[in-house]
Design a protein around this motif. Sequence first.
Motif, mmCIF file in Angstrom:
data_model
loop_
_atom_site.group_PDB
_atom_site.id
_atom_site.type_symbol
_atom_site.label_atom_id
_atom_site.label_comp_id
_atom_site.label_asym_id
_atom_site.label_seq_id
_atom_site.Cartn_x
_atom_site.Cartn_y
_atom_site.Cartn_z
ATOM 1 N N GLN A 206 44.914 146.088 73.043
ATOM 2 C CA GLN A 206 45.412 145.167 74.058
ATOM 3 C C GLN A 206 46.932 145.198 74.032
ATOM 4 O OE1 GLN A 206 43.715 141.220 73.896
ATOM 5 N NE2 GLN A 206 41.622 141.971 73.676
ATOM 6 N N VAL A 207 47.541 144.894 75.175
ATOM 7 C CA VAL A 207 48.995 145.002 75.295
ATOM 8 C C VAL A 207 49.570 143.676 75.755
ATOM 9 C CG1 VAL A 207 50.914 146.241 76.379
ATOM 10 C CG2 VAL A 207 48.794 147.460 75.844
ATOM 11 N N PHE A 208 50.624 143.247 75.067
ATOM 12 C CA PHE A 208 51.368 142.055 75.470
ATOM 13 C C PHE A 208 52.822 142.251 75.073
ATOM 14 C CE2 PHE A 208 53.187 137.861 74.422
ATOM 15 C CZ PHE A 208 53.083 137.252 75.670
ATOM 16 N N SER A 209 53.717 142.045 76.013
ATOM 17 C CA SER A 209 55.151 142.153 75.735
ATOM 18 C C SER A 209 55.638 140.807 75.213
ATOM 19 C CB SER A 209 55.908 142.544 77.000
ATOM 20 O OG SER A 209 57.290 142.687 76.733
ATOM 21 N N PRO B 174 60.761 139.701 78.144
ATOM 22 C CA PRO B 174 60.445 138.991 79.381
ATOM 23 C C PRO B 174 60.630 137.489 79.159
ATOM 24 C CG PRO B 174 58.428 139.531 78.236
ATOM 25 C CD PRO B 174 59.546 140.164 77.455
ATOM 26 N N PRO B 175 60.720 136.702 80.221
ATOM 27 C CA PRO B 175 60.831 135.256 80.033
ATOM 28 C C PRO B 175 59.562 134.668 79.439
ATOM 29 C CG PRO B 175 60.545 135.791 82.357
ATOM 30 C CD PRO B 175 60.765 137.087 81.651
ATOM 31 N N LEU B 176 59.738 133.634 78.639
ATOM 32 C CA LEU B 176 58.594 132.908 78.091
ATOM 33 C C LEU B 176 58.225 131.794 79.065
ATOM 34 C CD1 LEU B 176 56.650 132.399 75.711
ATOM 35 C CD2 LEU B 176 58.347 130.793 74.822
ATOM 36 N N THR B 177 57.008 131.847 79.567
ATOM 37 C CA THR B 177 56.560 130.850 80.540
ATOM 38 C C THR B 177 55.245 130.240 80.093
ATOM 39 O OG1 THR B 177 55.280 132.423 81.864
ATOM 40 C CG2 THR B 177 57.634 132.168 82.413
ATOM 41 N N ARG B 178 54.956 129.047 80.561
ATOM 42 C CA ARG B 178 53.693 128.401 80.234
ATOM 43 C C ARG B 178 52.502 129.243 80.716
ATOM 44 N NH1 ARG B 178 51.922 123.094 79.219
ATOM 45 N NH2 ARG B 178 49.680 123.191 78.869
ATOM 46 N N PRO B 179 52.527 129.780 81.936
ATOM 47 C CA PRO B 179 51.393 130.617 82.352
ATOM 48 C C PRO B 179 51.184 131.841 81.466
ATOM 49 C CG PRO B 179 52.641 129.903 84.267
ATOM 50 C CD PRO B 179 53.445 129.516 83.069
ATOM 51 N N VAL C 115 51.916 132.159 78.249
ATOM 52 C CA VAL C 115 51.342 131.733 76.975
ATOM 53 C C VAL C 115 49.875 131.355 77.146
ATOM 54 C CG1 VAL C 115 51.442 129.963 75.175
ATOM 55 C CG2 VAL C 115 53.556 131.007 76.017
ATOM 56 N N ASP C 116 49.568 130.645 78.224
ATOM 57 C CA ASP C 116 48.172 130.281 78.487
ATOM 58 C C ASP C 116 47.307 131.523 78.649
ATOM 59 O OD1 ASP C 116 48.802 127.612 78.350
ATOM 60 O OD2 ASP C 116 48.890 127.308 80.521
ATOM 61 N N ALA C 117 47.842 132.526 79.361
ATOM 62 C CA ALA C 117 47.075 133.762 79.574
ATOM 63 C C ALA C 117 46.860 134.496 78.256
ATOM 64 C CB ALA C 117 47.793 134.660 80.574
ATOM 65 N N LEU C 118 47.879 134.512 77.392
ATOM 66 C CA LEU C 118 47.731 135.175 76.104
ATOM 67 C C LEU C 118 46.720 134.442 75.239
ATOM 68 C CD1 LEU C 118 48.563 137.362 74.088
ATOM 69 C CD2 LEU C 118 50.439 135.854 73.354
ATOM 70 N N ALA C 119 46.771 133.117 75.209
ATOM 71 C CA ALA C 119 45.808 132.345 74.431
ATOM 72 C C ALA C 119 44.384 132.622 74.893
ATOM 73 C CB ALA C 119 46.126 130.856 74.519
ATOM 74 N N LEU D 57 51.141 130.587 66.409
ATOM 75 C CA LEU D 57 50.939 129.369 67.196
ATOM 76 C C LEU D 57 49.967 129.619 68.349
ATOM 77 C CD1 LEU D 57 51.658 126.461 68.063
ATOM 78 C CD2 LEU D 57 53.644 127.414 69.251
ATOM 79 N N VAL D 58 50.169 130.737 69.056
ATOM 80 C CA VAL D 58 49.284 131.050 70.182
ATOM 81 C C VAL D 58 47.867 131.325 69.683
ATOM 82 C CG1 VAL D 58 48.909 132.562 72.167
ATOM 83 C CG2 VAL D 58 51.243 131.967 71.493
ATOM 84 N N LEU D 59 47.748 131.971 68.537
ATOM 85 C CA LEU D 59 46.414 132.218 67.963
ATOM 86 C C LEU D 59 45.706 130.906 67.636
ATOM 87 C CD1 LEU D 59 47.410 135.217 65.702
ATOM 88 C CD2 LEU D 59 45.693 135.321 67.520
ATOM 89 N N ARG D 60 46.451 129.923 67.144
ATOM 90 C CA ARG D 60 45.844 128.611 66.903
ATOM 91 C C ARG D 60 45.400 127.968 68.216
ATOM 92 N NH1 ARG D 60 44.262 129.332 61.934
ATOM 93 N NH2 ARG D 60 45.669 128.598 60.295
ATOM 94 N N LEU D 61 46.232 128.094 69.248
ATOM 95 C CA LEU D 61 45.841 127.559 70.558
ATOM 96 C C LEU D 61 44.587 128.252 71.082
ATOM 97 C CD1 LEU D 61 49.343 127.292 72.305
ATOM 98 C CD2 LEU D 61 47.988 125.432 71.323
ATOM 99 N N ALA D 62 44.422 129.517 70.693
ATOM 100 C CA ALA D 62 43.245 130.272 71.121
ATOM 101 C C ALA D 62 42.013 129.950 70.280
ATOM 102 C CB ALA D 62 43.539 131.771 71.048
#
Length: 333
Positions: free
Chosen positions: A54-57, A66-71, A73-77, A101-106
Amino acid sequence: MKRVLVARQDNLGDVLLAGPAIRAIAAQAEHVTLLAGPHGAAAAQLLPGVDEVQVFSAPWIDPEPPPLTRPSVDALAEQLTGFDAAFVLTSFHQSPLPLALVLRLAGVPWVGAICDDYPGSLLDLRHRVPGDPPEALRMLSLAQAAGCSLPPGDDGRLAIRGPLPDVSALTGIGDYVVVHPTASVPARSPSPVHSGRIVDALAEAGHRVVVTGAKPEGMTADVDLSGRTTLLELAAVLAGAEAVVAPNTGPAHLAAAVGTPVVSLFAPVVPAARWAPFGVPAALLGDQHAPCRGSRARICPVAGHPCLDGIDPAEVVAAVEELAKRPSRRVTA
């Protein structure tokens, strides 16, 4: 462990160096997904033990973030839901905690990482590594701290999946030396003029030279493959070489992964102890005590780029001829 995520989100060479750790984890897991950045995804596809990429910048890792945005982060979670465990692999100057942190949200129940900062409840395994070990061993130590060992018969060196393609139509017939003159960070590359001197010296010594990567303007070579190979084809070209001459760059680690000796033109902006070619015969050239030492500079801060442009081309020729005597070929996994 059933479904495991392993993250290494920076460059091609960093992903290749994660190979031994990933193989150790894969020996204990049913399915391994590697989360890579856009610069390392092609290398991720070549690693034994990886079932899915899987790929995520990552805005906290990518050099052009890239900019950090709520959408985002939500998509990554959402993308990271369903894993039983996650290993966050990072360089010594990167933090694993944003992804943790994102893994915990997931909802990932177990997360491990090498981390000096206080992680609170973000990590289940907070691993610390003393000293300055090679990066491949540093990452492997995290897997081992979680109880994951390399399988029997695995020597712990770098490896890629085989088989490699036939590239004789590209390289031509006969022995050759590969010169890969550039790196993604300019401070780690010799100047184009000096790279040309190195190629000329090898040719004058009787070596057939194959140039890969981005060939500087005006450089002449017996075979010019700059921009003409896929990553797997490049691996095959490197595997067929007597030796590879390269700065601290991903293809130097790719050469190590196919068992080819490396003459490393190493700028000391990062520690050679961590990032020199791993697991193959190698010659480390370049002034490791230059003023840029440890600066992590992307653009050389010293006039004349002495750490690399001060390398005598005759030294490179001598190193190539010494390394070419040593059999080190490996069968890729």
